[in-house]
Design an enzyme around this catalytic site. Structure first.
Site, short mmCIF file in Angstrom:
data_model
loop_
_atom_site.label_atom_id
_atom_site.label_comp_id
_atom_site.label_asym_id
_atom_site.label_seq_id
_atom_site.Cartn_x
_atom_site.Cartn_y
_atom_site.Cartn_z
N SER A 150 0.82 -1.20 0.00
CA SER A 150 0.00 0.00 0.00
C SER A 150 0.86 1.25 0.00
O SER A 150 1.62 1.49 -0.92
CB SER A 150 -0.97 -0.03 1.19
OG SER A 150 -1.90 1.01 1.11
N ASP A 312 -2.34 6.26 -4.16
CA ASP A 312 -1.17 5.61 -3.56
C ASP A 312 -0.70 4.45 -4.45
O ASP A 312 -1.31 4.17 -5.48
CB ASP A 312 -1.48 5.16 -2.12
CG ASP A 312 -2.48 4.03 -2.03
OD1 ASP A 312 -3.17 3.76 -3.02
OD2 ASP A 312 -2.57 3.40 -0.96
N ASP A 314 -0.81 1.22 -4.65
CA ASP A 314 -1.70 0.15 -5.13
C ASP A 314 -3.06 0.69 -5.54
O ASP A 314 -3.97 -0.07 -5.85
CB ASP A 314 -1.84 -0.96 -4.08
CG ASP A 314 -2.57 -0.52 -2.82
OD1 ASP A 314 -2.33 0.62 -2.38
OD2 ASP A 314 -3.35 -1.31 -2.26
N ASP A 316 -5.60 2.15 -4.03
CA ASP A 316 -6.85 1.98 -3.28
C ASP A 316 -7.19 3.24 -2.49
O ASP A 316 -8.34 3.45 -2.14
CB ASP A 316 -6.83 0.73 -2.39
CG ASP A 316 -5.78 0.78 -1.29
OD1 ASP A 316 -4.90 1.67 -1.32
OD2 ASP A 316 -5.82 -0.10 -0.41
#
Length: 583
Positions: A150, A312, A314, A316
């Site tokens: 993340s 960010d 990834d 999400d």
């Protein structure tokens, strides 16, 4: 003869192992004599929790590496097979982001599953986290794996596990996986690791145990995302937008959805456009931190952009900044959530789309202003524990009961999901919705800051902040535990002019009314978190992070003026930090 500490024994076990590769052993030999480093790498196994695994990349039991990934996947495969052959035949979807070794770790996971006869559907390149959630549901898979850390620093990676609903696993499945991990006493017991020469990518492809997926899933995911839109003709699509994927997985799909919605003035930060797990322009790839917007602000000024969007690594989480009165203003996660709720509910209300059973779901550490807006439109706000696995556990249950209709879920840490076709944070759809809202209000001569200020006048001035105290290693872990224990029994009853009204301990699932001493049960799952509510509507909460070595203070104040709310927030943070430093 004095026995060596366990971490030293584990260190030697890795060096002596016939399973561990020579490169990993060379890395370990390079730290020989560095007691602190050896201890940090081997004092524990990297903890598998409901968030899966997350840690620094490197050799060792307390690091992210091929062996830890293989062991966790071996355990996951055993749990899947325990639900029967028909369930296991559904297969597992796997995605990964831009992180160092993410692609390699994802293939390791796929080959471990292949050694169990379980098929993997692996994305042909990096993809946003929400698309994995969508793919699990679209493919009817038994579950999913996402290799991502993340927004953690660049030397981290992680491993998230999903179940068939498309949401991250909760304690019931996590505990089963953990039990299987604990039953594995040696990496030699992991079939893939013991027989790597057999379980290759070619073997998996030839035996129908590996399939690469791509554009078809992209198209269907974006079609569902675009379906969440509430306006089109009433938008000022000449709005100028700067977007940065922060060298992560959002680049292609966020740009594509904005283009397909008709936003043509979208400018991408070139230095942060292409995938790069070293994040060369930024120390901490977290758009919650305004330093992540340095390059976006520069480009925004060049292009006279109205809206800055950052996702960010990834993809999400999404953060925004807005040009207002000639400068770029930060909008925090709570404020962005409030704007999104107001836009969605006001437009749904105009179009008679709100149902009597409609709900929005948020976390317990998210500000309450969204609750007040939802109430205005007759929508119930449901509180759950932190994390989208808990937010979408509500919808997973509603799939069975059909009792209510979930509109969206959100939390203060810049996580939003509009609709229920995805069961995790979704920065792709949310980026589109923020662009849509900004274009809608721009057509009325307003910025999103103007909208926020109007909401403050209606619902009171709210100010929020999250403070993280980072404490790494075993001593940090112990200190965080000590802080939580001592604060539970020694907390201030008044801060400035704010009188404490209620204390909630989510570990005991009890709430204490300060004035009467009455204790009541709280119908929320257990978690090591505590919350303090004041008579004026202000509150704060303490919670150890589930994925990072830190204790987090969530603070929110409410007052009739902005100045008073700001002062209350300063007083609250100063008092709590002072109390924690005493421990």
């Amino acid at each position: 003869m004095t026995q060596k500490p366990l971490y030293e024994q584990q260190y030697q076990n890795w060096l002596d192992s016939t399973i561990i590769d020579e490169a990993s052993k060379a890395e370990l030999r390079s730290i020989s004599g560095n007691k602190a480093e050896v201890e940090d790498r081997f004092y524990q196994d990297l903890e598998f929790g409901t968030a899966g695994l997350r840690g620094k990349i490197g050799a060792g039991t307390n690091r992210m590496n091929e062996y830890i990934i293989a062991r966790a996947t071996d355990a996951f495969a055993k749990v899947i097979k325990s639900f029967g052959d028909e369930f296991a035949a559904k297969g597992v979807a796997i995605a990964y982001d831009c992180r160092l070794f993410s692609k390699e770790f994802s293939l390791t996971a796929a080959l471990v599953l292949a050694s169990h006869g379980i098929k993997s559907y692996v994305f042909d390149a990096l993809r946003p986290t929400p698309e994995l959630s969508f793919a699990i549901r679209r493919l009817g898979a038994a579950g999913g794996i996402n290799v991502t850390a993340s927004h953690n620093p660049k030397n981290y990676n992680g491993y998230k596990v999903y179940w068939q609903e498309g949401s991250q696993i909760k304690d019931d499945i996590a505990n089963l996986i953990l039990a299987e991990i604990n039953n594995i006493k040696s990496f030699a017991e992991v079939k893939y690791l013991a027989e790597k020469e057999k379980y290759t990518e070619q073997y998996a492809l030839e035996n129908g145990l590996l399939e690469y997926i791509g554009s078809e899933i992209d198209d269907e995911f974006l079609a569902n995302a675009k379906a969440q839109s509430l306006n089109d003709e009433s938008l000022d699509k000449d709005i100028k937008i700067v977007y940065t994927p922060l060298n992560g997985a959002g680049n292609i799909l966020v740009r594509r959805i904005l283009s397909e919605r008709g936003f043509k003035n979208v400018y991408v930060v070139k230095e942060q456009e292409l995938p790069d797990g070293t994040f060369p322009t930024i120390e901490y790839p977290n758009p919650e931190d305004t330093r992540a917007f340095e390059y976006s602000i520069k480009l925004g000024k060049e292009k006279d952009a109205d809206l800055l969007i950052a996702t960010d690594p990834d993809c999400d989480r999404v953060a925004i900044m807005v040009k207002h009165d000639g400068k770029y203003e930060e909008i925090n996660g709570n404020q962005a959530g409030v704007i999104l709720i107001h836009y969605i509910l006001s437009q749904m209300n105009e179009k008679n789309l709100i149902k009597p059973d409609s709900i929005i779901v948020k976390s317990i550490v998210t500000a309450e202003m969204g609750t007040l807006i939802a109430k205005k439109y007759g929508v119930e706000m449901v509180d759950v524990l932190t994390g989208f696995k808990n937010i979408f556990a509500v919808q997973n249950e509603l799939d069975r009961t059909k009792a209510k209709t979930m509109i969206m879920g959100y939390e203060e840490s810049i996580g939003y999901a509009v609709g229920t076709f995805v069961r995790d944070k979704d920065a792709v759809t949310s980026s589109m919705m923020f662009a849509e809202a900004a274009a809608f209000y721009r057509a009325q001569g307003k910025t999103l800051i103007d909208v926020l200020n109007e909401l403050y006048k209606e619902f009171g001035y709210h100010r929020e902040d999250t403070v993280s105290i980072v404490m790494e290693g075993i001593t940090g872990q112990q200190q965080i535990a000590k802080m939580m224990e001592q604060y539970r029994t020694a907390y201030p009853r008044q801060i400035a002019d704010m009188k404490l009204a209620r204390y909630i301990d989510y570990r005991t699932q009890e709430a204490l009314e300060i004035a009467t001493g009455a204790v009541s049960k709280v119908d929320i799952e257990k978690q090591n978190a505590i919350k303090f509510q004041f008579e004026c509507g202000s509150w704060y909460a303490l919670r150890p992070s589930g994925t990072e070595p830190k204790i987090k203070i969530y603070a929110c104040t409410r007052a009739e003026t902005n100045e008073k709310s700001v002062q209350k927030l300063a007083d609250l943070k100063e008092t709590v930090l002072t109390e924690l430093k005493k421990i």
